[in-house]
Design a protein around this motif. Structure first.
Motif, PDB file in Angstrom:
ATOM      1  N   LEU A  22       0.852  -1.177   0.000  1.00 20.37           N
ATOM      2  CA  LEU A  22       0.000   0.000   0.000  1.00 20.37           C
ATOM      3  C   LEU A  22       0.892   1.232   0.000  1.00 20.37           C
ATOM      4  O   LEU A  22       1.708   1.425   0.902  1.00 20.37           O
ATOM      5  CB  LEU A  22      -0.917   0.012   1.220  1.00 20.37           C
ATOM      6  N   CYS A  23       0.752   2.043  -1.031  1.00 20.08           N
ATOM      7  CA  CYS A  23       1.493   3.296  -1.133  1.00 20.08           C
ATOM      8  C   CYS A  23       0.529   4.419  -0.787  1.00 20.08           C
ATOM      9  O   CYS A  23      -0.501   4.589  -1.446  1.00 20.08           O
ATOM     10  CB  CYS A  23       2.040   3.469  -2.545  1.00 20.08           C
ATOM     11  N   SER A  24       0.860   5.177   0.268  1.00 18.79           N
ATOM     12  CA  SER A  24      -0.058   6.211   0.767  1.00 18.79           C
ATOM     13  C   SER A  24       0.596   7.586   0.729  1.00 18.79           C
ATOM     14  O   SER A  24       1.762   7.748   1.100  1.00 18.79           O
ATOM     15  CB  SER A  24      -0.489   5.886   2.198  1.00 18.79           C
ATOM     16  N   LEU A  25      -0.176   8.559   0.270  1.00 19.38           N
ATOM     17  CA  LEU A  25       0.241   9.954   0.268  1.00 19.38           C
ATOM     18  C   LEU A  25      -0.505  10.675   1.376  1.00 19.38           C
ATOM     19  O   LEU A  25      -1.736  10.719   1.387  1.00 19.38           O
ATOM     20  CB  LEU A  25      -0.077  10.596  -1.084  1.00 19.38           C
ATOM     21  N   GLU A  26       0.252  11.243   2.313  1.00 15.52           N
ATOM     22  CA  GLU A  26      -0.363  11.948   3.441  1.00 15.52           C
ATOM     23  C   GLU A  26       0.615  12.980   3.962  1.00 15.52           C
ATOM     24  O   GLU A  26       1.802  12.686   4.145  1.00 15.52           O
ATOM     25  CB  GLU A  26      -0.735  10.959   4.545  1.00 15.52           C
ATOM     26  N   ASN A  27       0.133  14.203   4.173  1.00 22.38           N
ATOM     27  CA  ASN A  27       0.957  15.289   4.703  1.00 22.38           C
ATOM     28  C   ASN A  27       2.218  15.521   3.880  1.00 22.38           C
ATOM     29  O   ASN A  27       3.305  15.763   4.415  1.00 22.38           O
ATOM     30  CB  ASN A  27       1.336  15.009   6.168  1.00 22.38           C
ATOM     31  N   GLY A  28       2.082  15.408   2.565  1.00 20.21           N
ATOM     32  CA  GLY A  28       3.199  15.719   1.683  1.00 20.21           C
ATOM     33  C   GLY A  28       4.275  14.659   1.592  1.00 20.21           C
ATOM     34  O   GLY A  28       5.346  14.909   1.025  1.00 20.21           O
ATOM     35  N   LYS A  29       4.035  13.486   2.160  1.00 18.30           N
ATOM     36  CA  LYS A  29       5.019  12.403   2.097  1.00 18.30           C
ATOM     37  C   LYS A  29       4.359  11.116   1.640  1.00 18.30           C
ATOM     38  O   LYS A  29       3.162  10.903   1.832  1.00 18.30           O
ATOM     39  CB  LYS A  29       5.690  12.180   3.457  1.00 18.30           C
ATOM     40  N   ARG A 459       8.997  13.270  -7.509  1.00 18.70           N
ATOM     41  CA  ARG A 459      10.392  13.099  -7.082  1.00 18.70           C
ATOM     42  C   ARG A 459      10.701  13.958  -5.859  1.00 18.70           C
ATOM     43  O   ARG A 459      11.446  13.541  -4.965  1.00 18.70           O
ATOM     44  CB  ARG A 459      11.337  13.422  -8.241  1.00 18.70           C
ATOM     45  N   LYS A 460      10.129  15.161  -5.795  1.00 17.87           N
ATOM     46  CA  LYS A 460      10.318  15.999  -4.609  1.00 17.87           C
ATOM     47  C   LYS A 460       9.717  15.326  -3.375  1.00 17.87           C
ATOM     48  O   LYS A 460      10.310  15.331  -2.284  1.00 17.87           O
ATOM     49  CB  LYS A 460       9.668  17.366  -4.824  1.00 17.87           C
ATOM     50  N   ILE A 461       8.540  14.744  -3.545  1.00 18.44           N
ATOM     51  CA  ILE A 461       7.888  14.063  -2.427  1.00 18.44           C
ATOM     52  C   ILE A 461       8.716  12.867  -1.972  1.00 18.44           C
ATOM     53  O   ILE A 461       8.883  12.631  -0.762  1.00 18.44           O
ATOM     54  CB  ILE A 461       6.468  13.615  -2.840  1.00 18.44           C
ATOM     55  N   ILE A 462       9.283  12.126  -2.916  1.00 18.70           N
ATOM     56  CA  ILE A 462      10.106  10.966  -2.556  1.00 18.70           C
ATOM     57  C   ILE A 462      11.364  11.408  -1.822  1.00 18.70           C
ATOM     58  O   ILE A 462      11.783  10.770  -0.850  1.00 18.70           O
ATOM     59  CB  ILE A 462      10.432  10.141  -3.824  1.00 18.70           C
ATOM     60  N   ARG A 463      11.970  12.524  -2.243  1.00 12.19           N
ATOM     61  CA  ARG A 463      13.152  13.037  -1.527  1.00 12.19           C
ATOM     62  C   ARG A 463      12.811  13.376  -0.081  1.00 12.19           C
ATOM     63  O   ARG A 463      13.616  13.151   0.831  1.00 12.19           O
ATOM     64  CB  ARG A 463      13.710  14.284  -2.226  1.00 12.19           C
ATOM     65  N   ARG A 464      11.610  13.929   0.126  1.00 13.84           N
ATOM     66  CA  ARG A 464      11.196  14.261   1.494  1.00 13.84           C
ATOM     67  C   ARG A 464      10.882  13.013   2.317  1.00 13.84           C
ATOM     68  O   ARG A 464      10.929  13.044   3.541  1.00 13.84           O
ATOM     69  CB  ARG A 464       9.950  15.154   1.471  1.00 13.84           C
ATOM     70  N   SER A 465      10.542  11.941   1.631  1.00  8.20           N
ATOM     71  CA  SER A 465      10.022  10.757   2.311  1.00  8.20           C
ATOM     72  C   SER A 465      11.092   9.752   2.694  1.00  8.20           C
ATOM     73  O   SER A 465      10.835   8.867   3.522  1.00  8.20           O
ATOM     74  CB  SER A 465       8.990  10.060   1.408  1.00  8.20           C
ATOM     75  N   GLU A 466      12.283   9.842   2.110  1.00  8.43           N
ATOM     76  CA  GLU A 466      13.287   8.797   2.274  1.00  8.43           C
ATOM     77  C   GLU A 466      14.637   9.367   2.695  1.00  8.43           C
ATOM     78  O   GLU A 466      15.019  10.463   2.283  1.00  8.43           O
ATOM     79  CB  GLU A 466      13.470   8.038   0.952  1.00  8.43           C
TER      80      GLU A 466
END
Length: 493
Positions: A22-29, A459-466
């Motif tokens: 499950l891939c979830s988008l929440e609060n910009g991440k 890609r910006k979201i992934i940078r913030r997430s990892e």
């Protein structure tokens, strides 16, 4: 699901395992939750190496049930390895289990293909690296040896397209997976009638092409009832896992090098259009279609397959080693004693990889590794040197210099390989995310749903997430010297 949270179901199939996340988008991440994992075990039957496709579809069903219980999802997306396919009859049923690309049916097929179309013309039309495993050559082997089966084929469905069909009943071929076949025109993004006709294949078996991010169809009512889940769209993400991984590379630069690291190492860059030059043909660099019509200009390198298959083979002999054991043996062995060419054809089929490494070293007049640790060291260093070769060739073809490499995928858990990559290439290596393919799959679904604006935002979201781990090059002079030896051994210098 909670307000503001958007979740999609990702199926990511590798050559040896698969998982539902499950891939979830929440609060910009973005976050990933694994809900189901399963092995992918090809089966040898009377000398033919098959994928157990119905078992894999059973696992898809289990993943859907578990994901629904874990909170639900708005869409389903599936990515897999490239080139392989199922043959569909006119009644919509599989004619036989899909054959694994490591099957020997394409051994020696290239000279027969080149009697029909030259490698130069084939590359100029498709831009695809010429390898025996390509779909084009698999189909030619059927034309030559099993024409009756090909004559009963109504449509060919590449692996992710086949799974999408089983979920929706809709027949399509998604563009990124179609681009792995060696049958797609690199410029027009349509099936190449010139190549299809030259190989004597029936044009009618190739389905309609659809772009990445297109809705492939809706989950059928039958499956919705069977699995007790709501109907939802099935999104044709980049069906080729490499393109999902490329979509998730957390690069800030416009020009970047990435390695999608797993069973295969896909080493490349992203361009606005295919690179179809005599030099790219000489280096046999492939042009695959990525998300948004981009081209990924890359080399397909046999990667951690060496270590995975070594471990499998040794287990059959009664010797149980973990991946950590094999890595430790490599670290403890003396460096730079011998090298192999990872692209040598003897390393493609399953079997006794350690003995093949020894035979390769003996045939090329090198020190022959005596211990398992020395074999593993040879494999690791040879992969890193193959990365350096690929970097040089891509840079020469694009006319650009690259001082940073983004390594993504499950293979980056092997920190020794990441470190050697930095040393061999003389570049900073940014490693992460491990779940790049799943992130790319999920991001494309979320773009399709309108939850993410475009791939740049993803890609910006992934940078913030990892968290990204950085490796710096060391001992560059010794690696440069070893690279010159490697080039002579492999015939590139």
């Amino acid at each position: 699901m909670p307000d503001g949270k958007r979740s999609v179901l990702v199926f990511d199939f590798g050559a040896s395992s698969g998982r539902a996340m499950l891939c979830s988008l929440e609060n910009g991440k973005l976050s990933m939750e694994e809900v189901h994992r399963f092995s992918n075990d090809p089966v040898m039957v009377h000398g033919t190496f098959y994928w157990d496709i119905l078992r894999l579809f059973f696992e898809i069903k289990q993943g859907i049930i578990k994901a629904n219980a874990a909170g639900g999802f708005e869409s389903i997306g599936i990515d897999t390895w490239g080139v392989d396919f199922g043959l569909m009859g006119s009644d919509g049923a599989l004619l036989e289990n899909p054959v694994n690309y490591r099957d020997r049916r394409t051994s020696g097929i290239l000279p027969k293909a080149f009697e029909k179309i030259s490698p130069e013309e084939l590359y100029a039309l498709t831009g695809i690296e010429i390898m025996e495993i390509n779909t084009a050559f698999q189909l030619l082997s059927l034309k030559l040896c099993r024409e009756e089966l090909l004559s009963r084929t109504d449509k060919i469905l590449l692996t992710p397209d086949l799974f999408n069909f089983l979920l929706t009943g809709e027949l399509h071929s998604e563009l990124s997976i179609a681009s792995t076949t060696g049958l797609l025109d690199a410029k027009t993004k349509n099936w190449s009638d010139k190549v299809i006709n030259a190989l004597g294949l029936p044009r009618s078996i190739f389905p309609e092409l659809i772009p990445s991010g297109t809705q492939a169809g809706m989950l059928t009512e039958e499956l919705s009832e069977e699995l007790c889940v709501p109907r939802c769209p099935v999104t044709a993400v980049c069906g080729h896992d490499t393109q999902c991984a490329a979509a998730a590379v957390p690069a800030e630069e416009e020009d970047f090098i990435f390695i999608s690291c797993g069973t295969w190492s896909l080493f490349g860059t992203e361009t606005d259009s295919p690179v179809l030059t005599p030099l790219s043909a000489k280096y046999n660099i492939t042009n695959e279609t990525g998300f948004g019509g981009k081209t990924t200009f890359l080399k397909n390198i046999i990667g951690l397959w060496f270590i995975q298959e070594t471990r499998r083979y040794l287990r059959k002999q009664g010797h149980e080693y973990s991946f950590a054991d094999l890595e430790a043996m490599a670290r403890e062995s003396e460096p730079f004693k011998c090298f192999i060419d990872p692209a040598a054809p003897e390393f493609v089929p399953p079997g006794d990889i350690p003995q093949r490494v020894k035979d390769h070293c003996a045939r090329t007049g090198q020190y022959v590794p005596q211990t398992l640790g020395e074999v593993m060291r040879c494999i690791y260093e040879s992969l890193a040197l193959k990365y350096r070769q690929s970097l040089d060739e891509i840079s020469e073809c694009t006319g650009k210099e690259y001082n940073k490499i983004y390594m993504v995928g499950g293979g980056i858990k092997d920190t020794f390989l990441c470190s050697l990559a930095a040393c061999s290439c003389g570049c900073t290596v940014n490693a992460g995310p491990v779940e790049a393919t799943a992130y790319g799959n999920g991001a494309i679904q979320l773009i399709s749903l309108g939850a993410i604006e475009n791939i740049s935002e993803a890609r910006k979201i992934i940078r913030r997430s990892e968290e990204i781990k950085v490796y710096l090059p060391e001992n560059e002079a010794k690696w440069a010297e070893s690279y010159e030896r490697y080039k002579k051994i492999t015939g590139i210098g």
